[in-house]
Motif scaffolding. Structure first.
Motif, mmCIF file in Angstrom:
data_model
loop_
_atom_site.group_PDB
_atom_site.id
_atom_site.type_symbol
_atom_site.label_atom_id
_atom_site.label_comp_id
_atom_site.label_asym_id
_atom_site.label_seq_id
_atom_site.Cartn_x
_atom_site.Cartn_y
_atom_site.Cartn_z
ATOM 1 N N ALA A 110 0.856 -1.194 0.000
ATOM 2 C CA ALA A 110 0.000 0.000 0.000
ATOM 3 C C ALA A 110 0.887 1.238 0.000
ATOM 4 N N VAL A 197 3.471 -1.088 3.979
ATOM 5 C CA VAL A 197 2.779 0.182 3.736
ATOM 6 C C VAL A 197 3.848 1.267 3.614
ATOM 7 N N THR A 456 6.829 -1.079 7.439
ATOM 8 C CA THR A 456 6.355 0.310 7.406
ATOM 9 C C THR A 456 7.477 1.212 6.891
#
Ligand code: NAP
Length: 553
Positions: A110, A197, A456
């Motif tokens: 994402a 992400v 992340t």
């Protein structure tokens, strides 16, 4: 005849890798890369093949003999770079795009944001891996600062959007727009549906001066002014009042230069661009005829880039003058060739009486060595109180100290252009002092343990702070992608059980008015069709309801 790079250079170095004789510098491998305003072609080594012109995403490269008018100077600027940087056109060690082991299943990644750093990240991942990408944006239209930041008279810079468009239309990419992470969907929910992400959320707000009167009507941050002329749907059409004759812009970075140009350019020239309709109408009725660019330090410390400053000297019908000051004269007299202060030589030095209304005619006044101490006015801004400043040596270079001289400048509009500022995303660490996400090489760091948060990542202004133009994000994105792919290859990414279909269902349940690719295309078609009818690249919808309605049609 050699080629030369001109004003709109985006620094993303797409031209460097296609040059068969390696004559474009600094290259991303050289220490100067990212420190120069633009890239330069060595006219002696250039073989005139034109590959760089074809590769340039912003149409900035031309044969020297075709440069005309204000662009002529770029032939010299390209040549002069090699006077101070002896040419070394030998090739460095070859680099190969990172790839992933064949036995690794498809990754789901994402990316939060759809601006330049997000687009470079997606482009790199789509080109070098089989990853499935989800891009998410809080606005119902993609592009970030490419759509809502780049000034409308810089249409060739916006051409880079064409190369990003292929990203949005890629079969392995889904978009969910009009969806805010931290509000509509949490970081944890997003992470549960992806292996990684990447946050590309930029710097969404402005830095504050911290001065009395800063919030008076008529005083606004550059972020508001820029969003206003670029049809940012979060900025109302009535956010800017142009009934004053003098405007003061605090700061002298490229954003301040954009603001000054848009305030004084002939609206007929803007009419052929994608400027917001409400801004064009207001600029046609504007009474502003003088813009003072206020800098607390001297000409040599100016934050604008040379190419943007040079363009200011050629605005039709707009005079460029320098407020006379002994230190400015001294800086110009001592300026080495090619320095920022040297660019001021030849400009008129004048004293502008800040207590009087501006004289007839449009002009930009460059005022150095003056810092605002208060915004004056009852009910709305009427002026700025100033302290004279002088340079003193500091650990990070010369800084401005007040001299004890005071003055005032009458002005009914004050635009505070002193830099953007990042805002925290709920669920993601935030370094309040740096106003950015703490990271190492793009891996987000847990401030309590000092260790990377698995899966992340961060990129762009949210990672390195609000500096650097569009192209600076290419190398920045590559660093983050490399870190992500290293982690994937090392098995360090978290497992992800949620599928893309489940995520789409979750998004729809939280935001029934989320915008997908079909609606994004409909918005684009509608804006272009309106533009075609009006002889403009597009007519932008400037409110959320208008964007959503266009998406539904
Ligand atoms: P910037 O380049 O960081 O400039 C900020 C300006 O604000 C500087 O002049 C700074 O002065 C001044 N300033 C900061 N705090 C101040 C204070 N308390 N009082 C008075 N002045 C203060 O920021 P920007 O203009 O927002 O640009 C952001 C980035 O976007 C830059 O990298 C810029 O080049 C890029 N950009 C590029 C383009 C383009 O290529 N066409 C267009 C727009 C933006 P000091 O130097 O004294 O601190």
């Amino acid at each position: 005849m050699a080629y030369a790079i001109t004003q709109t250079c985006c620094n993303d170095a797409s031209c460097v890798s296609v040059c068969p004789v390696n004559c474009i510098h600094p290259t991303p491998e050289e220490p100067e890369f990212g420190r120069t305003d633009m890239l330069f072609i060595d006219p002696v080594a250039c073989i005139d093949c034109g590959a760089c012109a074809d590769a340039c995403p912003v149409d900035a490269v031309y044969p020297v003999d075709r440069l005309a008018g204000p662009d002529t100077v770029f032939g010299e600027l390209n040549r002069d770079y090699y006077r101070d940087h002896p040419a070394d056109h030998s090739w460095g060690a070859p680099t190969f795009p990172r790839s992933l082991p064949d036995d690794l299943g498809p990754l789901r990644i994402a990316i939060v944001g759809t601006g330049p750093s997000a687009s470079y990240t997606a482009q790199s991942l789509l080109r070098t891996t089989g990853a499935e990408i989800t891009m998410i944006d809080r606005l119902p239209v993609a592009g970030g600062l490419l759509r809502h930041g780049v000034a409308p008279d810089h249409q060739s810079t916006k051409r880079i959007a064409e190369s990003f468009a292929s990203v949005f239309h890629h079969p392995r990419l889904r978009v969910h727009l009009n969806v805010e992470i931290g509000k509509d969907l949490s970081h944890a929910e997003l992470a549960a549906h992806h292996h990684a992400v990447v946050y590309a959320v930029g710097a969404a707000t402005d830095r504050r001066l911290g001065l009395p009167g800063e919030d008076l009507p008529g005083s606004l941050p550059a972020t508001t002014f820029v969003g206003w002329y670029n049809a940012d749907p979060t900025v109302p059409a009535e956010a800017v009042d142009l009934s004053a004759e003098r405007a003061v812009v605090v700061g002298n970075g490229n954003v301040a230069v954009d603001v000054a140009r848009i305030l004084l350019l002939d609206p007929d020239r803007l009419a052929a661009t994608d400027i917001a309709d409400h801004a064009l109408a207001a600029l046609r009725d504007s009474r502003v005829r003088e813009v003072v660019l206020l800098a607390r330090r001297g000409p040599e410390q100016a934050a604008w880039t040379r190419s943007e400053f040079l363009a200011l000297q050629h605005l039709p019908g707009v005079e460029l003058v320098v407020e006379d000051h002994p230190e400015v004269r001294a800086a110009i007299a001592a300026a080495p060739e090619g320095s920022k202060a040297a660019l001021l030589a030849g400009l008129p030095l004048e004293h502008v009486d800040g207590g009087e209304p501006p004289r007839p005619g449009r002009r930009i006044v460059l005022r150095f060595f003056a810092a605002p101490t208060e915004l004056l006015g009852t009910g709305r801004v009427e002026g700025v109180r100033l302290d004279g400043t002088a340079l003193v040596a500091g650990p990070d270079g010369p800084r401005a100290e007040p001299t004890g001289e005071h003055g005032t400048l009458r002005a009914g509009l004050v635009v505070r252009s002193i830099g953007y500022r990042g805002v925290p995303v709920p669920g993601l660490p935030f370094d309040a002092a740096a106003a950015a996400v703490p990271h190492r090489g793009g891996r987000v760091i847990d401030p309590e343990t000092g260790r990377p948060l698995p899966g992340t990542y961060v990129v762009g202004w949210a990672k390195r702070g609000p500096s650097g133009g569009i192209g600076a994000n290419r190398a920045c994105a590559q660093e983050t992608v490399d870190a992500l792919l290293d982690d994937a290859a090392a098995g360090a990414l978290p497992d992800s059980s949620g599928t893309r279909r489940e995520l789409a269902r979750l998004v729809r349940s939280r935001r029934p008015d989320a915008v997908g690719l079909k609606q994004l295309r409909a918005i684009d078609r509608a804006e272009r069709a309106l533009g075609e009818a009006a002889g403009r690249p597009r007519v932008k919808f400037a409110t959320l309801p208008a964007l959503l309605a266009a998406g539904r049609r």
